[in-house]
Design a protein around this motif. Structure first.
Motif, PDB file in Angstrom:
ATOM      1  N   GLY A  41      39.684  60.026  51.666  1.00 56.43           N
ATOM      2  CA  GLY A  41      39.891  60.961  52.678  1.00 56.43           C
ATOM      3  C   GLY A  41      41.274  61.130  52.665  1.00 56.43           C
ATOM      4  O   GLY A  41      41.932  60.172  53.451  1.00 56.43           O
ATOM      5  N   VAL A  42      42.025  62.281  52.810  1.00 56.29           N
ATOM      6  CA  VAL A  42      43.072  62.914  53.211  1.00 56.29           C
ATOM      7  C   VAL A  42      43.753  64.090  53.870  1.00 56.29           C
ATOM      8  O   VAL A  42      43.104  64.665  53.640  1.00 56.29           O
ATOM      9  CB  VAL A  42      44.278  62.573  52.150  1.00 56.29           C
ATOM     10  CG1 VAL A  42      44.271  60.843  51.314  1.00 56.29           C
ATOM     11  CG2 VAL A  42      43.620  63.297  51.126  1.00 56.29           C
ATOM     12  N   TRP A  66      34.411  61.684  69.642  1.00 60.50           N
ATOM     13  CA  TRP A  66      35.101  60.390  68.886  1.00 60.50           C
ATOM     14  C   TRP A  66      35.305  60.465  67.485  1.00 60.50           C
ATOM     15  O   TRP A  66      36.334  59.937  66.771  1.00 60.50           O
ATOM     16  CB  TRP A  66      35.268  59.153  69.875  1.00 60.50           C
ATOM     17  CG  TRP A  66      35.537  58.516  69.029  1.00 60.50           C
ATOM     18  CD1 TRP A  66      36.692  57.295  69.557  1.00 60.50           C
ATOM     19  CD2 TRP A  66      34.951  57.293  67.344  1.00 60.50           C
ATOM     20  NE1 TRP A  66      36.785  56.069  68.537  1.00 60.50           N
ATOM     21  CE2 TRP A  66      35.598  55.926  67.837  1.00 60.50           C
ATOM     22  CE3 TRP A  66      33.559  57.098  67.221  1.00 60.50           C
ATOM     23  CZ2 TRP A  66      35.962  55.285  66.197  1.00 60.50           C
ATOM     24  CZ3 TRP A  66      33.735  56.549  66.300  1.00 60.50           C
ATOM     25  CH2 TRP A  66      34.254  55.533  66.032  1.00 60.50           C
ATOM     26  N   GLU A  67      34.235  60.638  67.402  1.00 60.98           N
ATOM     27  CA  GLU A  67      33.544  59.869  65.671  1.00 60.98           C
ATOM     28  C   GLU A  67      34.990  60.902  64.697  1.00 60.98           C
ATOM     29  O   GLU A  67      35.616  60.740  63.840  1.00 60.98           O
ATOM     30  CB  GLU A  67      32.237  60.035  64.872  1.00 60.98           C
ATOM     31  CG  GLU A  67      32.193  60.390  63.184  1.00 60.98           C
ATOM     32  CD  GLU A  67      31.052  59.906  62.966  1.00 60.98           C
ATOM     33  OE1 GLU A  67      30.583  59.913  62.139  1.00 60.98           O
ATOM     34  OE2 GLU A  67      30.080  59.650  63.697  1.00 60.98           O
ATOM     35  N   ASP A  68      34.922  62.094  64.512  1.00 63.20           N
ATOM     36  CA  ASP A  68      36.058  63.564  64.422  1.00 63.20           C
ATOM     37  C   ASP A  68      37.369  62.946  64.393  1.00 63.20           C
ATOM     38  O   ASP A  68      38.488  63.070  63.703  1.00 63.20           O
ATOM     39  CB  ASP A  68      35.701  64.845  64.434  1.00 63.20           C
ATOM     40  CG  ASP A  68      34.867  65.332  64.631  1.00 63.20           C
ATOM     41  OD1 ASP A  68      33.597  64.983  63.827  1.00 63.20           O
ATOM     42  OD2 ASP A  68      33.689  66.329  65.448  1.00 63.20           O
ATOM     43  N   ASP A  92      34.036  45.999  60.627  1.00 60.64           N
ATOM     44  CA  ASP A  92      34.149  47.399  61.902  1.00 60.64           C
ATOM     45  C   ASP A  92      33.813  48.502  60.426  1.00 60.64           C
ATOM     46  O   ASP A  92      34.603  48.954  59.412  1.00 60.64           O
ATOM     47  CB  ASP A  92      35.789  48.027  62.155  1.00 60.64           C
ATOM     48  CG  ASP A  92      35.499  49.357  63.028  1.00 60.64           C
ATOM     49  OD1 ASP A  92      34.636  50.303  62.146  1.00 60.64           O
ATOM     50  OD2 ASP A  92      35.762  49.572  63.874  1.00 60.64           O
ATOM     51  N   GLU A  93      32.396  49.030  59.897  1.00 57.38           N
ATOM     52  CA  GLU A  93      31.857  49.477  58.972  1.00 57.38           C
ATOM     53  C   GLU A  93      32.145  50.509  58.773  1.00 57.38           C
ATOM     54  O   GLU A  93      32.178  50.939  58.036  1.00 57.38           O
ATOM     55  CB  GLU A  93      30.134  49.400  59.413  1.00 57.38           C
ATOM     56  CG  GLU A  93      29.135  50.289  58.046  1.00 57.38           C
ATOM     57  CD  GLU A  93      29.991  49.745  56.451  1.00 57.38           C
ATOM     58  OE1 GLU A  93      29.571  50.433  56.096  1.00 57.38           O
ATOM     59  OE2 GLU A  93      29.980  48.359  56.280  1.00 57.38           O
ATOM     60  N   ASP A  94      32.844  51.624  60.450  1.00 60.87           N
ATOM     61  CA  ASP A  94      32.574  52.782  60.140  1.00 60.87           C
ATOM     62  C   ASP A  94      33.978  52.517  59.601  1.00 60.87           C
ATOM     63  O   ASP A  94      34.375  53.762  59.179  1.00 60.87           O
ATOM     64  CB  ASP A  94      33.076  53.798  61.598  1.00 60.87           C
ATOM     65  CG  ASP A  94      32.386  53.274  61.919  1.00 60.87           C
ATOM     66  OD1 ASP A  94      30.718  54.009  61.622  1.00 60.87           O
ATOM     67  OD2 ASP A  94      31.466  53.598  63.703  1.00 60.87           O
ATOM     68  N   PHE A  95      34.828  52.190  59.536  1.00 53.07           N
ATOM     69  CA  PHE A  95      36.423  51.885  59.215  1.00 53.07           C
ATOM     70  C   PHE A  95      36.579  52.092  57.543  1.00 53.07           C
ATOM     71  O   PHE A  95      36.959  52.478  57.120  1.00 53.07           O
ATOM     72  CB  PHE A  95      37.446  51.654  60.561  1.00 53.07           C
ATOM     73  CG  PHE A  95      38.790  50.944  58.888  1.00 53.07           C
ATOM     74  CD1 PHE A  95      39.694  51.987  58.908  1.00 53.07           C
ATOM     75  CD2 PHE A  95      39.175  50.029  58.462  1.00 53.07           C
ATOM     76  CE1 PHE A  95      41.176  52.181  58.693  1.00 53.07           C
ATOM     77  CE2 PHE A  95      40.681  50.632  57.601  1.00 53.07           C
ATOM     78  CZ  PHE A  95      41.605  51.165  58.405  1.00 53.07           C
ATOM     79  N   ARG A  96      35.372  51.008  57.660  1.00 53.53           N
ATOM     80  CA  ARG A  96      34.924  50.618  55.764  1.00 53.53           C
ATOM     81  C   ARG A  96      35.002  51.908  55.492  1.00 53.53           C
ATOM     82  O   ARG A  96      35.330  51.784  54.210  1.00 53.53           O
ATOM     83  CB  ARG A  96      34.336  49.174  55.607  1.00 53.53           C
ATOM     84  CG  ARG A  96      35.035  48.069  56.660  1.00 53.53           C
ATOM     85  CD  ARG A  96      34.637  47.003  55.685  1.00 53.53           C
ATOM     86  NE  ARG A  96      33.518  47.040  55.899  1.00 53.53           N
ATOM     87  CZ  ARG A  96      32.867  46.395  56.921  1.00 53.53           C
ATOM     88  NH1 ARG A  96      33.531  45.375  58.477  1.00 53.53           N
ATOM     89  NH2 ARG A  96      31.255  46.343  57.218  1.00 53.53           N
ATOM     90  N   GLU A 113      41.986  59.452  57.772  1.00 49.04           N
ATOM     91  CA  GLU A 113      42.555  60.536  57.469  1.00 49.04           C
ATOM     92  C   GLU A 113      44.329  61.018  56.690  1.00 49.04           C
ATOM     93  O   GLU A 113      44.585  60.917  55.743  1.00 49.04           O
ATOM     94  CB  GLU A 113      41.692  61.746  56.915  1.00 49.04           C
ATOM     95  CG  GLU A 113      40.095  61.476  56.242  1.00 49.04           C
ATOM     96  CD  GLU A 113      39.413  62.629  57.236  1.00 49.04           C
ATOM     97  OE1 GLU A 113      38.509  62.670  56.724  1.00 49.04           O
ATOM     98  OE2 GLU A 113      40.135  64.093  57.346  1.00 49.04           O
ATOM     99  N   GLN A 114      44.779  60.395  58.052  1.00 48.49           N
ATOM    100  CA  GLN A 114      46.247  61.179  58.299  1.00 48.49           C
ATOM    101  C   GLN A 114      47.233  59.215  57.476  1.00 48.49           C
ATOM    102  O   GLN A 114      47.616  59.974  56.755  1.00 48.49           O
ATOM    103  CB  GLN A 114      46.477  61.235  59.665  1.00 48.49           C
ATOM    104  CG  GLN A 114      48.915  61.474  59.491  1.00 48.49           C
ATOM    105  CD  GLN A 114      48.276  61.817  61.339  1.00 48.49           C
ATOM    106  OE1 GLN A 114      47.421  62.314  61.952  1.00 48.49           O
ATOM    107  NE2 GLN A 114      49.443  61.407  61.612  1.00 48.49           N
ATOM    108  N   VAL A 115      46.717  57.933  58.356  1.00 48.54           N
ATOM    109  CA  VAL A 115      47.326  57.498  57.826  1.00 48.54           C
ATOM    110  C   VAL A 115      46.867  57.150  55.958  1.00 48.54           C
ATOM    111  O   VAL A 115      48.331  56.305  55.484  1.00 48.54           O
ATOM    112  CB  VAL A 115      46.535  56.493  58.964  1.00 48.54           C
ATOM    113  CG1 VAL A 115      46.692  54.638  57.572  1.00 48.54           C
ATOM    114  CG2 VAL A 115      47.031  55.846  59.832  1.00 48.54           C
ATOM    115  N   ARG A 116      45.050  57.564  55.570  1.00 47.37           N
ATOM    116  CA  ARG A 116      45.862  57.029  54.295  1.00 47.37           C
ATOM    117  C   ARG A 116      46.295  58.157  53.167  1.00 47.37           C
ATOM    118  O   ARG A 116      47.601  57.386  52.903  1.00 47.37           O
ATOM    119  CB  ARG A 116      43.872  57.064  53.623  1.00 47.37           C
ATOM    120  CG  ARG A 116      43.897  57.601  52.005  1.00 47.37           C
ATOM    121  CD  ARG A 116      43.917  56.327  51.509  1.00 47.37           C
ATOM    122  NE  ARG A 116      42.475  55.961  51.449  1.00 47.37           N
ATOM    123  CZ  ARG A 116      42.368  54.930  50.964  1.00 47.37           C
ATOM    124  NH1 ARG A 116      43.651  54.225  50.377  1.00 47.37           N
ATOM    125  NH2 ARG A 116      41.375  53.460  50.976  1.00 47.37           N
TER     126      ARG A 116
END
Length: 271
Positions: A212-213, A166-168, A201-205, A175-178
């Motif tokens: 990363g892109v 899930w994390e990957d 959501d700390e992961d997202f932040r 990265e895609q949205v960024r």
């Protein structure tokens, strides 16, 4: 090269003054179509500004482009081309939202054994077929604001258990949205999505701050499905030629593999 000016000039010269709403004149017009001054008057901008715009010496705001598109009676393709030439985002798409093209939806419906979805801006889920709903979740249960792949990855517990890695997957989606954000800075949809996911959501932040892109177009994903067990599926992003802002995402498995058979079993359950 002044593609924007050339396009505006061609459109005004090819437009019938009567179609533009100008009164008929008694004498013969010396120019084809509309004069620059007439376009400027109808668009509520100064003649000097419009002249400089055609000459490539001024840039137009989104509001001016909208007015010109209306005055010149541009169709949808011409309007999009105008905004692309000016390097601007057409906020009509923002206001109205995206909708899956009928041709793509018919293609989705014909994929009996291939889970497939259509993604729009910032991974908004515009369309899906029954097998995709069976593999992931019934996307129709969610309001449009939450019918977004990144949102589901970050907020829906089912997605965290569905993806073996899930994390990957989640970080790759961020990265895609960024990366897409660079093409649509300040887009209201992006701002709302980032603000909501950043809240709590700390992961997202952390991933969003990392900047990363990546442009992910294909790969292999491992699933742990509650009904048919483990699957390894190859996914591909296909861009529509007639709607480049929409991507058709398909998930397939090599014939004869356990994952291929699992997809067949899942399809049989919804037949």
């Amino acid at each position: 090269m002044n593609e924007l000016g050339d396009f505006l000039r061609a459109r005004r010269q090819g437009l019938d003054p009567a179609t533009a709403g100008l009164p008929a004149s008694g004498g013969r017009r010396r120019v084809n179509g509309l004069r620059r001054e007439e376009v400027a008057q109808l668009a509520s901008i100064s003649p000097d500004f419009y002249a400089r715009l055609e000459q490539g010496r001024r840039q137009a705001s989104g509001a001016v482009l909208k007015a010109l598109a209306q005055v010149l009676h541009l169709n949808d393709d011409e309007r999009r081309y105008l905004f692309d030439l000016a390097g601007k985002d057409d906020d009509r798409a923002v206001a109205h939202g995206q909708a899956v093209r009928p041709e793509l939806q018919r293609l989705l419906d014909d994929f009996s054994y291939v889970p497939a979805v259509v993604l729009g801006h910032f991974t908004d889920i515009l369309g899906w077929n029954p097998l995709a709903a069976a593999l992931f979740v019934d996307f129709g249960r969610y309001p449009p604001a939450q019918r977004n792949f990144l949102w589901l990855l970050m907020r829906e517990p089912h997605f965290r258990s569905l993806y073996v890695h899930w994390e990957d997957m989640a970080r790759g989606c961020v990265e895609q949205v960024r990366m897409e954000a660079a093409h649509r800075p300040g887009h209201p949809r992006l701002t709302g999505l980032v603000n909501e996911l950043s809240d709590g959501d700390e992961d997202f932040r952390r991933w969003w701050r990392d900047h990363g892109v990546a442009a992910h177009a294909l790969g292999t994903k491992a699933f742990r499905h509650p009904v048919v067990g483990e699957l390894s599926l190859q996914w591909s992003n296909l861009v529509s030629a007639f709607e480049p802002d929409q991507q058709l995402v398909t998930l397939t498995a090599e014939a004869g593999t356990s994952s291929h058979l699992a997809l067949r079993r899942l399809a049989a359950r919804i037949a």
